[in-house]
Write an enzyme that holds these catalytic residues in place. Sequence first.
Site, PDB file in Angstrom:
ATOM      1  N   ARG A  95      -1.091  16.364  -6.011  1.00 11.89           N
ATOM      2  CA  ARG A  95      -2.207  17.421  -6.671  1.00 11.89           C
ATOM      3  C   ARG A  95      -2.892  16.588  -7.883  1.00 11.89           C
ATOM      4  O   ARG A  95      -2.556  15.790  -8.520  1.00 11.89           O
ATOM      5  CB  ARG A  95      -1.609  18.796  -7.369  1.00 11.89           C
ATOM      6  CG  ARG A  95      -2.656  19.251  -8.192  1.00 11.89           C
ATOM      7  CD  ARG A  95      -2.204  20.707  -8.263  1.00 11.89           C
ATOM      8  NE  ARG A  95      -3.465  21.550  -8.761  1.00 11.89           N
ATOM      9  CZ  ARG A  95      -3.535  22.664  -9.200  1.00 11.89           C
ATOM     10  NH1 ARG A  95      -2.200  23.326  -9.333  1.00 11.89           N
ATOM     11  NH2 ARG A  95      -4.457  23.143  -9.994  1.00 11.89           N
TER      12      ARG A  95
ATOM     13  N   ASP B 251      -0.011  24.259  -5.736  1.00 10.63           N
ATOM     14  CA  ASP B 251      -0.146  24.892  -6.655  1.00 10.63           C
ATOM     15  C   ASP B 251       1.176  25.668  -7.029  1.00 10.63           C
ATOM     16  O   ASP B 251       1.486  26.353  -5.961  1.00 10.63           O
ATOM     17  CB  ASP B 251      -1.332  25.899  -6.859  1.00 10.63           C
ATOM     18  CG  ASP B 251      -1.654  26.498  -8.281  1.00 10.63           C
ATOM     19  OD1 ASP B 251      -1.150  25.727  -9.150  1.00 10.63           O
ATOM     20  OD2 ASP B 251      -1.760  27.677  -8.382  1.00 10.63           O
TER      21      ASP B 251
ATOM     22  N   ASP C 186       3.349  27.923  -9.757  1.00  9.58           N
ATOM     23  CA  ASP C 186       3.239  28.912 -10.874  1.00  9.58           C
ATOM     24  C   ASP C 186       4.467  29.747 -11.191  1.00  9.58           C
ATOM     25  O   ASP C 186       4.981  30.399 -10.152  1.00  9.58           O
ATOM     26  CB  ASP C 186       2.093  29.878 -10.686  1.00  9.58           C
ATOM     27  CG  ASP C 186       0.678  29.193 -10.630  1.00  9.58           C
ATOM     28  OD1 ASP C 186       0.613  28.027 -11.528  1.00  9.58           O
ATOM     29  OD2 ASP C 186      -0.204  29.653 -10.340  1.00  9.58           O
TER      30      ASP C 186
END
Length: 157
Positions: free
Chosen positions: A82, A97, A99
């Site tokens: 990333r 991603d 989270d």
Amino acid sequence: MSNVYIGLGSNLGDKKKNILNATIILGSIMGDIKILSSLYETQPWGFESDNYFVNAVILIETNCTPETCLEMAKSIEKEMGRTYEHPGEGYEDRIIDIDILMYDNITLQTDSLTIPHPLLHKRKFVLEPLTEIAPDMIHPIFQKTMKKLLQELENNL
């Protein structure tokens, strides 16, 4: 042991493989993976892109603190490639991603981490897989189940 719910998203490369690889790595360093939601194909949220996302949520049982979980998540994002092409300019395409959505039923606000995730209740791509694996979990701020938050979001779309 604590339960941490983690949202995963990818819209570059082999998206499904990216999600599964991140899941395997998270399980190997953070704790025991208890549940992996289905994979959901979704449109980008918060920015324009021709690349659709694949999203999922996992439940991990961990001995790690929320801050350590965040450090691990950021390390895995970097390890998987990333990049932040335009830091501070909003959302962009990404290989992965990761989270932290919820950590037990705590609320936490630091410079680097907010739990529950502050946009959780506004993101269908998070609420759908989270509701799939934990429909009756109560959001500690709104005092509503994930299922109820998803219903309210869908009614307002």
